[in-house]
Design a protein around this motif. Structure first.
Motif, short mmCIF file in Angstrom:
data_model
loop_
_atom_site.label_atom_id
_atom_site.label_comp_id
_atom_site.label_asym_id
_atom_site.label_seq_id
_atom_site.Cartn_x
_atom_site.Cartn_y
_atom_site.Cartn_z
N LEU A 111 1.35 4.71 -16.71
CA LEU A 111 2.45 5.43 -16.27
C LEU A 111 3.24 6.71 -16.84
CD1 LEU A 111 3.90 2.50 -13.50
CD2 LEU A 111 2.12 4.19 -13.04
N ILE B 20 -4.34 7.05 -6.20
CA ILE B 20 -4.49 5.52 -7.54
C ILE B 20 -5.17 5.20 -8.01
CG2 ILE B 20 -3.76 3.98 -6.02
CD1 ILE B 20 -2.05 4.39 -9.73
N THR C 258 2.89 -1.70 -21.58
CA THR C 258 2.70 -2.03 -20.23
C THR C 258 1.91 -1.12 -19.44
OG1 THR C 258 3.59 -3.91 -20.93
CG2 THR C 258 2.67 -3.69 -18.88
N PHE C 259 3.42 -0.07 -19.64
CA PHE C 259 2.50 1.31 -18.65
C PHE C 259 2.89 2.42 -18.98
CE2 PHE C 259 6.19 -2.69 -16.65
CZ PHE C 259 5.50 -2.50 -16.32
N ARG D 259 -3.78 6.54 -0.46
CA ARG D 259 -4.00 4.74 -0.93
C ARG D 259 -4.66 5.19 -1.89
NH1 ARG D 259 -5.91 4.09 4.67
NH2 ARG D 259 -4.48 2.37 5.02
N VAL E 288 8.49 6.09 -7.99
CA VAL E 288 8.50 4.39 -7.38
C VAL E 288 7.88 4.05 -8.63
CG1 VAL E 288 6.11 5.13 -6.56
CG2 VAL E 288 7.77 3.84 -5.72
N ILE F 120 -0.35 -4.92 -12.79
CA ILE F 120 0.22 -4.58 -13.80
C ILE F 120 0.51 -5.50 -14.62
CG2 ILE F 120 0.44 -2.77 -15.65
CD1 ILE F 120 -0.33 -0.56 -14.22
N VAL F 121 1.30 -6.03 -13.85
CA VAL F 121 2.89 -6.67 -14.30
C VAL F 121 2.49 -7.46 -14.25
CG1 VAL F 121 5.17 -7.40 -13.92
CG2 VAL F 121 4.79 -5.49 -13.29
N SER G 297 0.02 2.19 -2.28
CA SER G 297 -0.98 1.90 -2.68
C SER G 297 0.15 1.31 -4.25
CB SER G 297 -2.03 2.72 -2.75
OG SER G 297 -1.40 4.24 -3.32
N VAL G 298 0.90 2.62 -5.02
CA VAL G 298 0.87 2.55 -5.78
C VAL G 298 2.11 1.57 -6.16
CG1 VAL G 298 3.44 3.81 -5.84
CG2 VAL G 298 2.05 4.31 -7.70
N ALA G 299 3.20 0.83 -5.51
CA ALA G 299 3.74 -0.46 -5.65
C ALA G 299 2.95 -1.73 -5.84
CB ALA G 299 4.53 -0.86 -4.14
N VAL H 110 9.80 0.67 -9.62
CA VAL H 110 9.32 -0.69 -9.67
C VAL H 110 9.21 -1.15 -11.46
CG1 VAL H 110 6.98 -1.53 -9.78
CG2 VAL H 110 7.30 -0.35 -7.43
N HIS I 136 -0.03 -1.30 -6.95
CA HIS I 136 -0.64 -1.05 -8.60
C HIS I 136 0.24 -1.28 -9.97
CE1 HIS I 136 -3.27 0.67 -11.73
NE2 HIS I 136 -2.14 1.46 -11.89
N VAL I 137 1.27 -1.33 -9.54
CA VAL I 137 2.49 -1.49 -10.48
C VAL I 137 2.69 -2.93 -10.77
CG1 VAL I 137 4.37 -1.04 -11.16
CG2 VAL I 137 3.26 0.72 -10.65
#
Lengths: 339, 339
Positions: free
Chosen positions: B270, B218, B266-267, B215, B242, A249-250, A241-243, B246, A245-246
């Motif tokens: 995080l 996030i 952007t991040f 899952r 992670v 964002i991108v 899920s976090v992958a 990413v 999600h990131v």
């Protein structure tokens, strides 16, 4: 070889299963597939695609549906005509070399344990999931099948994972085994981790590389990551899920600026469907478990996973690993496993 | 208010601490800071920056160094002149309203427990970490302080986290409490999770929203995520790594194509340093724990976290929460907590 494929497993069955099977047949010349499900539905769906039943693509009738309300433990007795029980029966009776399902994981597990039986020396068979890392992929075992594990069971996972890493990932020699933990030092972690560390360190059949913290998982510091199914499952589901999600964002950021990126290619490392399915390790047979939401590509890859395992005799190798353990006698420190 | 800041904590002490303190003083008008560390070193470092000791920026001498080889449990007795013990002593004696350290987490924990004492009704104080999610930030408790927890201790974490979510995140009413688990249904998970689920569901002081899978973390489906420190720490450390990884993939890909992206912006979701530090919940005082690798920005934010907690009377609110629990008598099902 012949592989029995549960055609009633995915959320969009049997279409996903049929597409996956057709892709696999085109790619893997030595593979034949038996679709297991409602014969009428399957025949019609194949006819719609202009595909005929052939030597390489068979259909076995299994009209029963397993419902969410069915207890996994009772499936073998109560739903003998379900695709899971029929398909595993084909495998057990030698009419198929492996079985693949994207149906209820609990039901596939329970039916596999009952119909195929655990290998001698294995307390708890376990689903090994392949995780992408910065380096080579890594086997996570256990990833949610077994909770409240004992230290000696985690050591068994290490052996099962090591055989699988050799056979499926092609790791040469002794795969590096790490223990998921919350610190580097041997005394770190909960009771389970501390006791398991001792046993792993004392096991001369394994190449134990020590504790692996959450932050090291992605770095690919081991080939086999051993843990109880609770932490393993949290890690696995969170990773996915976090992958996503990131990446989301991108994507939203770049879309706004009109910049295109080949996301599939850029993030292929994070693509779980590459690995398709996960075999249930430690049973006397080959039962490959897939996501209910699998795509045709994931199922095709699961068929490839199963075919590789048949070719490499994964089951024979696991049996030999545990026979060696028994022959070698209990490893030093195994008295602690009784806790 | 006055905050005692351990000036020997970070990997690059005291420079990071001094920069963080100066930023905080510029931003937070009602805050004064006492740097606790080697007086000579601190005075020289301040002089290098042309900064004078003042009413708002004091120095307290603490010459002892805590080494990696020091057992956290013995720090109070053996290193009374360390910055951690001196700083916590200032807080306990009312000469500071809070203490902040980026030094050895184990030593800060042990010294805080000894010098500040747990609040009545709290078995195990816990570090609450704020995790970014798609929605509002979420309190993860426990994030690695306590392993091998009992169900009733996880219920205490839920209460501590709820008070912190109200005071620190500004959640209105009863914060939503989720239980980290490997399935949605109440009967899913390991023994700890199953028993904790029952207790949380029966606790009328809490707004329990059920199990939260890996899952869902996030997605921000709860304000307080309760778990044992083993799974919590794995999750926390994995999250950080992670996300970085990413972002790294994106960056190398875009760099190759000459596309620039404001990664920090952007991040920002995080960015852990936004949250700076995490207070040790459940002790009779305010001890804020930071990463050893903290940046000046992270330390400034930790000072803000501490100042907010003083203003909101976090410690008084926690004491009241547990006084209410005791007054209300044991919740239904609490007999199971004896396990």
């Amino acid at each position: 070889m012949r592989i029995a494929l549960d055609a009633s497993g995915t959320d969009d069955a049997p279409h996903v299963e049929i597409e996956g099977a057709l892709s696999a047949l085109a790619e893997l010349e030595d593979v034949s597939i038996t679709l297991v499900g409602d014969e009428g539905v399957l025949t019609a769906a194949l006819a719609d695609r202009g595909v005929a039943v052939s030597d390489r693509l068979g259909v076995v009738h299994a009209p029963d549906r397993i419902l969410a309300s069915d207890s996994p433990a009772t499936v073998v007795r109560r739903k003998p005509e379900s695709s899971i029980v029929r398909g595993l029966g084909l495998h057990r009776d030698g009419e198929a070399d492996a079985f693949i399902s994207a149906g209820s994981t609990g039901a596939v597990m329970a039916a596999s344990l009952f119909l195929l039986r655990p290998l001698p020396g294995v307390d708890r068979p376990s689903v090994a999931t392949t995780l992408p890392t910065v380096g080579a992929p890594m086997i996570l075992v256990d990833s949610g099948t077994n909770v409240d594990c004992k230290p000696r069971q985690l050591v068994q996972f290490a052996h099962l994972g090591s055989v699988y890493a050799r056979d499926a990932l092609g790791v040469e020699g002794r795969p590096r085994v790490g223990l998921l933990n919350i610190g580097e030092e041997p005394e770190k972690g909960d009771e389970l981790a501390v006791e398991t560390y001792e046993l792993l360190a004392a096991d001369s059949q394994l190449q134990f590389v020590g504790n692996v913290e959450g932050r090291d998982v992605i770095r690919g510091v081991c080939d086999v990551l051993v843990t109880d199914g609770f932490a393993g499952n949290v890690l696995l589901k969170f990773y996915e899920s976090v992958a996503q999600h990131v990446v989301g964002i991108v994507k939203s950021n770049l879309d706004l600026r009109g910049i295109e990126l080949d996301y599939e290619k850029t993030f292929s490392m994070l693509d779980y469907s590459e690995y398709g399915g996960a075999p249930l390790l430690g049973v006397n047979g080959l039962s490959v478990i897939c996501h209910g939401g699998s795509t045709p590509k994931a199922l095709k890859n699961a068929i490839r996973v199963a075919a590789d395992a048949v070719r490499n005799d994964l089951v024979g190798d696991m049996a030999a690993e545990f026979a060696d353990r028994t022959a070698a006698g209990p490893p030093a420190g195994s008295s602690a496993t009784a806790t």
